[in-house]
Design an enzyme around this catalytic site. Structure first.
Site, PDB file in Angstrom:
ATOM      1  N   HIS A  11       0.862  -1.189   0.000  1.00  0.00           N
ATOM      2  CA  HIS A  11       0.000   0.000   0.000  1.00  0.00           C
ATOM      3  C   HIS A  11       0.898   1.238   0.000  1.00  0.00           C
ATOM      4  CE1 HIS A  11      -3.407   2.515   0.577  1.00  0.00           C
ATOM      5  NE2 HIS A  11      -3.732   2.254   1.816  1.00  0.00           N
ATOM      6  N   HIS A  51      -2.454  -2.030  -9.737  1.00  0.00           N
ATOM      7  CA  HIS A  51      -3.429  -1.389  -8.857  1.00  0.00           C
ATOM      8  C   HIS A  51      -4.697  -2.230  -8.854  1.00  0.00           C
ATOM      9  CE1 HIS A  51      -5.937   1.687  -6.998  1.00  0.00           C
ATOM     10  NE2 HIS A  51      -4.817   2.269  -6.648  1.00  0.00           N
ATOM     11  N   ASP A  99       2.682   5.551  -6.605  1.00  0.00           N
ATOM     12  CA  ASP A  99       3.941   5.409  -5.850  1.00  0.00           C
ATOM     13  C   ASP A  99       5.172   5.304  -6.734  1.00  0.00           C
ATOM     14  OD1 ASP A  99       1.893   3.552  -3.770  1.00  0.00           O
ATOM     15  OD2 ASP A  99       2.940   5.360  -3.150  1.00  0.00           O
TER      16      ASP A  99
HETATM   17  C1  SDX Z   1      -1.466   2.246  -3.354  1.00  0.00           C
HETATM   18  O1  SDX Z   1      -6.190   0.833  -3.286  1.00  0.00           O
HETATM   19  C2  SDX Z   1      -5.700   2.012  -3.483  1.00  0.00           C
HETATM   20  O2  SDX Z   1      -6.356   2.866  -3.961  1.00  0.00           O
HETATM   21  C3  SDX Z   1      -4.249   2.170  -3.053  1.00  0.00           C
HETATM   22  C4  SDX Z   1      -3.611   3.514  -3.421  1.00  0.00           C
HETATM   23  C5  SDX Z   1      -4.236   4.669  -2.654  1.00  0.00           C
HETATM   24  O3  SDX Z   1      -4.142   5.796  -3.143  1.00  0.00           O
HETATM   25  O4  SDX Z   1      -4.708   4.424  -1.498  1.00  0.00           O
HETATM   26  O5  SDX Z   1      -3.761   3.741  -4.821  1.00  0.00           O
HETATM   27  C6  SDX Z   1      -2.126   3.535  -3.073  1.00  0.00           C
HETATM   28  O6  SDX Z   1      -1.405   1.401  -2.483  1.00  0.00           O
HETATM   29  C7  SDX Z   1      -0.946   1.998  -4.746  1.00  0.00           C
HETATM   30  C8  SDX Z   1      -0.376   0.554  -4.915  1.00  0.00           C
HETATM   31  C9  SDX Z   1       1.051   0.556  -4.320  1.00  0.00           C
HETATM   32  N1  SDX Z   1       1.566  -0.814  -4.291  1.00  0.00           N
HETATM   33  C10 SDX Z   1       2.536  -1.242  -5.107  1.00  0.00           C
HETATM   34  O7  SDX Z   1       2.989  -0.566  -6.030  1.00  0.00           O
HETATM   35  C11 SDX Z   1       3.042  -2.651  -4.808  1.00  0.00           C
HETATM   36  C12 SDX Z   1       3.142  -3.439  -6.115  1.00  0.00           C
HETATM   37  N2  SDX Z   1       1.770  -3.651  -6.649  1.00  0.00           N
HETATM   38  C13 SDX Z   1       1.077  -4.769  -6.141  1.00  0.00           C
HETATM   39  O8  SDX Z   1       1.547  -5.607  -5.217  1.00  0.00           O
HETATM   40  C14 SDX Z   1      -0.350  -4.955  -6.648  1.00  0.00           C
HETATM   41  O9  SDX Z   1      -0.441  -4.501  -7.922  1.00  0.00           O
HETATM   42  C15 SDX Z   1      -1.412  -4.316  -5.782  1.00  0.00           C
HETATM   43  C16 SDX Z   1      -1.290  -4.727  -4.354  1.00  0.00           C
HETATM   44  C17 SDX Z   1      -1.323  -2.838  -5.864  1.00  0.00           C
HETATM   45  C18 SDX Z   1      -2.779  -4.743  -6.317  1.00  0.00           C
HETATM   46  O10 SDX Z   1      -2.845  -6.089  -6.139  1.00  0.00           O
HETATM   47  P1  SDX Z   1      -4.185  -6.922  -6.488  1.00  0.00           P
HETATM   48  O11 SDX Z   1      -5.226  -6.028  -7.038  1.00  0.00           O
HETATM   49  O12 SDX Z   1      -4.530  -7.757  -5.321  1.00  0.00           O
HETATM   50  O13 SDX Z   1      -3.704  -7.759  -7.702  1.00  0.00           O
HETATM   51  P2  SDX Z   1      -2.974  -9.146  -7.600  1.00  0.00           P
HETATM   52  O14 SDX Z   1      -1.913  -9.087  -6.538  1.00  0.00           O
HETATM   53  O15 SDX Z   1      -4.029 -10.184  -7.507  1.00  0.00           O
HETATM   54  O16 SDX Z   1      -2.218  -9.204  -9.012  1.00  0.00           O
HETATM   55  C19 SDX Z   1      -2.880  -9.666 -10.171  1.00  0.00           C
HETATM   56  C20 SDX Z   1      -1.763 -10.284 -10.995  1.00  0.00           C
HETATM   57  C21 SDX Z   1      -0.958 -11.341 -10.233  1.00  0.00           C
HETATM   58  O17 SDX Z   1      -0.377 -12.177 -11.235  1.00  0.00           O
HETATM   59  P3  SDX Z   1      -0.995 -13.660 -11.434  1.00  0.00           P
HETATM   60  O18 SDX Z   1      -1.064 -14.305 -10.052  1.00  0.00           O
HETATM   61  O19 SDX Z   1      -2.365 -13.419 -12.040  1.00  0.00           O
HETATM   62  O20 SDX Z   1      -0.025 -14.363 -12.360  1.00  0.00           O
HETATM   63  O21 SDX Z   1      -0.788  -9.264 -11.328  1.00  0.00           O
HETATM   64  C22 SDX Z   1       0.458  -9.592 -10.717  1.00  0.00           C
HETATM   65  C23 SDX Z   1       0.170 -10.585  -9.612  1.00  0.00           C
HETATM   66  O22 SDX Z   1       1.320 -11.405  -9.395  1.00  0.00           O
HETATM   67  N3  SDX Z   1       0.990  -8.352 -10.176  1.00  0.00           N
HETATM   68  C24 SDX Z   1       2.259  -7.981 -10.259  1.00  0.00           C
HETATM   69  C25 SDX Z   1       2.299  -6.714  -9.680  1.00  0.00           C
HETATM   70  N4  SDX Z   1       1.081  -6.359  -9.264  1.00  0.00           N
HETATM   71  C26 SDX Z   1       0.261  -7.392  -9.560  1.00  0.00           C
HETATM   72  N5  SDX Z   1       3.336  -8.612 -10.779  1.00  0.00           N
HETATM   73  C27 SDX Z   1       4.496  -7.912 -10.703  1.00  0.00           C
HETATM   74  N6  SDX Z   1       4.633  -6.690 -10.164  1.00  0.00           N
HETATM   75  C28 SDX Z   1       3.550  -6.062  -9.646  1.00  0.00           C
HETATM   76  N7  SDX Z   1       3.677  -4.846  -9.118  1.00  0.00           N
END
Ligand code: SDX
Length: 429
Positions: A267, A306, A362
């Site tokens: 997050h 996201h 971010d």
């Molecule tokens: C913020 O919710 C909000 O609004 C949050 C926010 C706010 O203003 O409050 O916008 C702020 O938290 C932004 C996000 C910051 N986090 C990161 O940058 C961390 C990296 N990103 C993630 O871990 C991920 O994308 C999330 C947590 C942000 C979202 O995760 P989800 O929606 O639960 O999606 P998921 O983990 O189920 O991913 C779907 C697929 C998966 O692959 P498969 O299992 O289908 O093969 O996408 C992949 C994930 O492995 N994936 C990534 C990835 N993000 C998702 N693979 C590599 N790198 C990534 N960053």
């Protein structure tokens, strides 16, 4: 066409008409579907609430596919360009833009509530020298609830207003003091002659000079960053504030829970993780190997992806532009080149395209914060200061929402049942 769902339970052959309202069905309506009279009703299983609406809200609108973000109906691009953080904070909390009188009174109230009780100073000095500022912020926000025992009177609008003003006013003081503690520098008191963001910079960076004067371009850039972080509908930390707030606890305790949720690397902690990731990559020629690591699941491309945005995060676009303004003053951050190359490669790579992974808020913010000379562990504190009005707007909406109840989800029990207990004396003999 009737706005209903016809559900047929094949276990009983029974059919149910479930009303569809605002694009959703009520989980309680599914609860009426039972296998037999004394069987439990159907529940909805949704880890991480990926497809569950927890509330009705008028605070923030996001369209993830179109990359739209609006605070109380106003597009983020217009607010970032034409407004300022305290005006946006007023908009989020009160639901409309302030008149001049309302704005002046709001700014005055916040300016004159930036001080904290002196005991907070001693409290913060109790942390280890290397305490993470987010841990200090979470603890000190929670501690504020003990200095305002009447904050629990959440049914009183005037009281809620007072606590909202105090928290927006004091968050920069607590954040700056967390920073100064980690730097081993004396705490700087608020300077009420300065605007909100300039005062924050004074509490962060003032040393022996009489008056700290921040570069206006940096103040403006930080104020825009606060606007961009101000709210984001039911994100993880807003959900934490609402869930804890649903027990009718005071708002300081609810916001402390939000700070805790924001602390996590998935997050708000992602901006710190992005900087560490870019430093670990180190140079452009190392990017292909890193991308391979991501595809193999050994790495996560922090700052990408996201839950809602399946398009470019509109905030990331604005932050990328703000980079230019800041780097004009501070000089270009050498990591920017790696970030831009990483973005270019990821946006063309099938792995990311298929998963609709784009830069989020971010990805670039950390580059700016580092250019301000903030250490990475301070980045999420900056996010928390910006997000405070959003958390409070969500909390304020929750406590007035007649449909809301204490948050208490169901579970699907998968553990053991009906075991006979053997006392330790027999078990260990
Ligand atoms: C913020 O919710 C909000 O609004 C949050 C926010 C706010 O203003 O409050 O916008 C702020 O938290 C932004 C996000 C910051 N986090 C990161 O940058 C961390 C990296 N990103 C993630 O871990 C991920 O994308 C999330 C947590 C942000 C979202 O995760 P989800 O929606 O639960 O999606 P998921 O983990 O189920 O991913 C779907 C697929 C998966 O692959 P498969 O299992 O289908 O093969 O996408 C992949 C994930 O492995 N994936 C990534 C990835 N993000 C998702 N693979 C590599 N790198 C990534 N960053």
């Amino acid at each position: 066409m009737t706005e209903t769902l016809t559900v047929r339970d094949n276990r009983t052959g029974q059919e149910y008409e479930v009303p569809i309202v605002d694009g959703a069905i009520k989980a309680a309506d599914l609860g009426k579907i039972r296998e037999g009279d004394d069987a439990p009703g159907l529940a909805v299983y949704d880890p991480g609430f990926t497809n569950t609406a927890s509330c009705r809200s008028a605070v923030t609108y996001i369209d993830g596919d179109k990359g739209i973000l609006e605070y109380r109906g106003y597009p983020i691009e217009q607010l970032a360009e034409k407004s300022n953080f305290l005006e946006v904070a007023y908009l989020l909390v009160h639901g409309e833009l302030p008149t001049k009188e309302q704005y002046d009174s709001w700014v005055h109230e916040i300016t004159y509530h930036t001080f904290v009780h002196e005991n907070i100073k001693e409290f913060m000095q109790g942390f280890r020298y290397d305490a993470h500022p987010m841990g200090m912020l979470m603890a000190s926000v929670g501690a504020l609830s003990t200095f305002y025992p009447d904050a629990g009177e959440i049914g009183d609008a005037e009281n809620r207003h007072m606590q909202i003003v105090r928290m927006i006013a004091k968050m920069p003081t607590l954040g700056a003091w967390s920073f100064r503690h980690a730097q081993g520098k004396p705490f700087v008191y608020p300077d009420n002659d300065l605007g909100y963001t300039a005062n924050f910079m004074s509490m962060l960076f003032k040393m022996s000079e009489q008056k700290y004067v921040a570069d206006e371009r940096l103040v403006k850039a930080l104020d825009v960053l606060f606007i961009l972080h101000a709210d984001h509908e039911q994100n993880c930390s807003a959900n934490a504030v609402r869930s804890v707030g649903s027990s009718q606890v005071d708002p300081y305790s609810a916001v402390a829970a939000g700070v805790g949720a924001l602390y996590g690397p998935l997050h708000g902690g992602a901006n710190e993780a992005v900087l560490r990731m870019l430093k670990r990559i180190g140079s452009k020629d190392k990017i292909p190997a890193f991308i391979e690591g991501v595809k193999n699941g050994d790495e996560r491309l922090m700052g990408f992806g996201h839950r809602v945005y399946k398009n470019y995060d509109p905030r990331a676009k604005i932050i990328k532009k703000a980079c230019d303004d800041v780097f004009e003053v501070t000089g270009v951050n050498p990591l920017l080149e790696i970030a831009q190359e990483l973005e270019k490669i990821a946006l063309e790579d099938e792995y990311f395209v298929k998963r609709k992974l784009y830069p989020n808020v971010d990805f670039y913010s950390g580059l700016i914060y580092e250019a301000f000379q903030f250490p990475p562990e301070m980045f999420t504190v900056l996010f928390a200061i910006g997000r405070t009005p959003g958390w409070l707007a969500q909390w304020n909406e929750l406590v007035q929402d007649k449909e809301q109840k204490i948050a208490r989800p169901k579970q699907i029990y998968i553990g053991a049942r009906g075991l006979d207990f053997t006392p330790a004396s027999e078990r260990w003999s």
